[in-house]
Design an enzyme around this catalytic site. Structure first.
Site, mmCIF file in Angstrom:
data_model
loop_
_atom_site.group_PDB
_atom_site.id
_atom_site.type_symbol
_atom_site.label_atom_id
_atom_site.label_comp_id
_atom_site.label_asym_id
_atom_site.label_seq_id
_atom_site.Cartn_x
_atom_site.Cartn_y
_atom_site.Cartn_z
ATOM 1 N N LYS A 34 0.851 -1.200 0.000
ATOM 2 C CA LYS A 34 0.000 0.000 0.000
ATOM 3 C C LYS A 34 0.884 1.247 0.000
ATOM 4 O O LYS A 34 2.086 1.162 0.270
ATOM 5 C CB LYS A 34 -0.903 -0.016 1.233
ATOM 6 C CG LYS A 34 -0.150 0.028 2.567
ATOM 7 C CD LYS A 34 -1.056 -0.325 3.731
ATOM 8 C CE LYS A 34 -0.294 -0.309 5.054
ATOM 9 N NZ LYS A 34 -1.087 -0.901 6.149
ATOM 10 N N ARG A 130 -9.793 0.047 16.027
ATOM 11 C CA ARG A 130 -9.745 0.956 14.883
ATOM 12 C C ARG A 130 -10.835 0.536 13.908
ATOM 13 O O ARG A 130 -11.858 1.190 13.803
ATOM 14 C CB ARG A 130 -8.349 0.915 14.239
ATOM 15 C CG ARG A 130 -8.141 1.945 13.155
ATOM 16 C CD ARG A 130 -6.723 1.969 12.628
ATOM 17 N NE ARG A 130 -6.285 0.666 12.080
ATOM 18 C CZ ARG A 130 -5.132 0.458 11.487
ATOM 19 N NH1 ARG A 130 -4.264 1.453 11.350
ATOM 20 N NH2 ARG A 130 -4.806 -0.733 11.016
ATOM 21 N N TYR A 259 18.409 28.237 9.784
ATOM 22 C CA TYR A 259 17.181 28.861 10.292
ATOM 23 C C TYR A 259 17.080 28.689 11.806
ATOM 24 O O TYR A 259 17.337 27.601 12.337
ATOM 25 C CB TYR A 259 15.956 28.208 9.663
ATOM 26 C CG TYR A 259 15.734 28.573 8.217
ATOM 27 C CD1 TYR A 259 15.573 29.909 7.833
ATOM 28 C CD2 TYR A 259 15.669 27.596 7.242
ATOM 29 C CE1 TYR A 259 15.354 30.238 6.497
ATOM 30 C CE2 TYR A 259 15.439 27.908 5.918
ATOM 31 C CZ TYR A 259 15.295 29.240 5.547
ATOM 32 O OH TYR A 259 15.079 29.556 4.235
ATOM 33 N N MET A 307 14.184 23.301 3.514
ATOM 34 C CA MET A 307 13.360 22.631 2.498
ATOM 35 C C MET A 307 14.198 21.825 1.516
ATOM 36 O O MET A 307 13.850 20.698 1.160
ATOM 37 C CB MET A 307 12.507 23.672 1.754
ATOM 38 C CG MET A 307 11.505 23.040 0.801
ATOM 39 S SD MET A 307 10.525 24.224 -0.125
ATOM 40 C CE MET A 307 9.440 24.881 1.126
HETATM 41 C C1 LIG Z 1 -0.353 -1.956 6.766
HETATM 42 C C2 LIG Z 1 -0.917 -3.207 7.273
HETATM 43 C C3 LIG Z 1 -0.103 -4.326 7.483
HETATM 44 C C4 LIG Z 1 1.401 -4.286 7.351
HETATM 45 O O1 LIG Z 1 1.945 -3.830 8.578
HETATM 46 P P1 LIG Z 1 3.518 -3.735 8.822
HETATM 47 O O2 LIG Z 1 3.623 -3.266 10.223
HETATM 48 O O3 LIG Z 1 4.043 -2.742 7.849
HETATM 49 O O4 LIG Z 1 4.058 -5.094 8.597
HETATM 50 C C5 LIG Z 1 -0.716 -5.515 7.855
HETATM 51 N N1 LIG Z 1 -2.060 -5.586 8.034
HETATM 52 C C6 LIG Z 1 -2.863 -4.520 7.869
HETATM 53 C C7 LIG Z 1 -4.323 -4.660 8.107
HETATM 54 C C8 LIG Z 1 -2.318 -3.293 7.512
HETATM 55 O O5 LIG Z 1 -3.125 -2.234 7.366
#
Ligand SMILES: *Cc1c(COP(=O)(O)O)cnc(C)c1O
Length: 364
Positions: A34, A130, A259, A307
């Site tokens: 993702k 969640r 800065y 930046m």
């Molecule tokens: C993103 C995600 C993972 C992967 O988690 P990592 O900590 O990056 O291994 C696994 N399961 C779900 C539901 C996720 O949203």
């Protein structure tokens, strides 16, 4: 010539890490790609393990369609399922798998006739609070879905909140809640359901909480989410973020730089300016002392990240010069350490990388 900030993406390292994820788990492994493979390039990463991956997971249909358009035919799971009913025909047409995490999705599925039955991953909220169905709703949702014409196969899943904390008993508690919730389900269906519990931290640290499918994310990119854990097999950094020194100046003890003048030299100091800043994804919150490597030698970030540029201390690296190679993270500088020093996690560092040139390599 162009600006020398480069993200080197080593696809052989990605493949190596996927193999470790698979070996660390007795079942099958989804590669979680993702968010453009945590900033590494989803299509390139998927293609690198296309022949061996059991499947992929992404957040949403847009990400999945990109992979299908690139010719990826392996299973792809949508981790948040569908957001709107109109996605369902596209999901079916593209053979995508969907997480069902809320009762509204259950209802929509039960009401919507589909051209072909779907593979669904029914998510239990076992304590992360969640997304996911409550234990009270879970078996009822399962029994209505598993007998419905729109559903082909159901995988039972949950997600850990604290698998990276070896001292917490939360993962154990979540596992027990999950086992209890699914205990009666064998009786509800003729086929035994597959299960999925572990993210990377679960794979690496909780061997009793694995199920049939793991969901490996951050470990594929080479950052161990459980840094204090000694694994037998070493993960390799996939991204090496580098740039070069574009300016050098000497400042006297007591002078400040950058800065906000946040760094004041405690001795006469040679300062290097590096062409990389927060617009490239280097965290502005990184503090003086954050590790950086110059031509293979370790030194530290000083002053505030701007930046397009940042400062490094070259006082003890007299060989450093304009054009010297700088590693922001990768092989010598661990992304986990930079993240810690910036009050964040490697996940966020990787996802934020932008503007730099991406160069892919694959040593096979
Ligand atoms: C993103 C995600 C993972 C992967 O988690 P990592 O900590 O990056 O291994 C696994 N399961 C779900 C539901 C996720 O949203």
């Amino acid at each position: 010539m162009s600006r020398p900030a480069i993200a080197h993406i080593r696809l052989d390292a990605f493949r190596h890490n996927y193999r470790i994820a698979k070996q660390s788990h007795s079942g099958k492994a989804l590669a979680v790609i993702k968010a453009n493979a945590y900033g590494h390039g989803a299509i390139q990463c998927a293609q690198a393990i296309e022949n061996e991956a059991d499947g992929f997971a992404v957040a949403a249909i847009e990400e999945a369609l990109q992979l299908r358009e690139a010719g990826i035919t392996a299973p792809i799971l949508l981790l948040e399922g569908f957001f709107e009913v109109c996605e369902l025909p596209v999901i079916v047409a593209n053979d995508l798998w969907v997480v069902i995490h809320h009762l509204w999705q259950v209802e929509v599925l039960l009401e919507t006739p589909l051209a072909k039955p779907l593979n669904i991953w029914l998510k239990l909220d076992s304590g992360m609070r969640r997304v996911g169905l409550s234990p009270a709703d879970y078996s009822h949702a399962y029994s209505s879905l598993s007998q419905h014409a729109s559903v082909a196969k159901v995988v039972l899943m949950t997600h850990f909140a604290n698998a990276d904390d070896l001292n917490s008993d939360h993962t154990q508690q979540q596992t027990v809640i999950f086992q209890k919730a699914i205990a009666g389900m064998g009786k509800l269906s003729a086929t035994l359901c597959e299960t999925s519990l572990a993210n990377s931290a679960g794979i690496l640290s909780w061997p009793h909480a694995q199920g049939n499918w793991s969901r490996a994310g951050i470990m594929l990119y080479g950052a161990n989410p459980v840094p204090e854990q000694l694994t037998g097999q070493v993960l390799r950094a996939v991204m090496q973020l580098t740039s070069r020194i574009i300016s050098i100046r000497k400042i006297a003890k007591g002078e400040s730089i950058g800065y906000g003048s946040t760094f004041t030299a405690e001795r006469d100091t040679t300062v290097g300016v590096v062409a990389c800043g927060y617009a490239d994804g280097y965290p502005r919150s990184a503090i003086t002392g954050t590790p950086i490597a110059i031509d293979g030698q370790m030194t530290r970030l000083i002053g505030r990240v701007s930046m397009d540029m940042l400062f490094v201390d070259l006082t003890d690296i007299p060989s450093a010069n304009i054009g010297s190679q700088v590693e922001l993270w990768g092989d010598q500088v661990s992304a986990n350490e930079v993240a810690k020093s910036a009050g964040t996690i490697a996940y966020e560092l990787f996802c934020n990388v932008k503007r730099v040139q991406f160069q892919y390599s694959d040593a096979g």
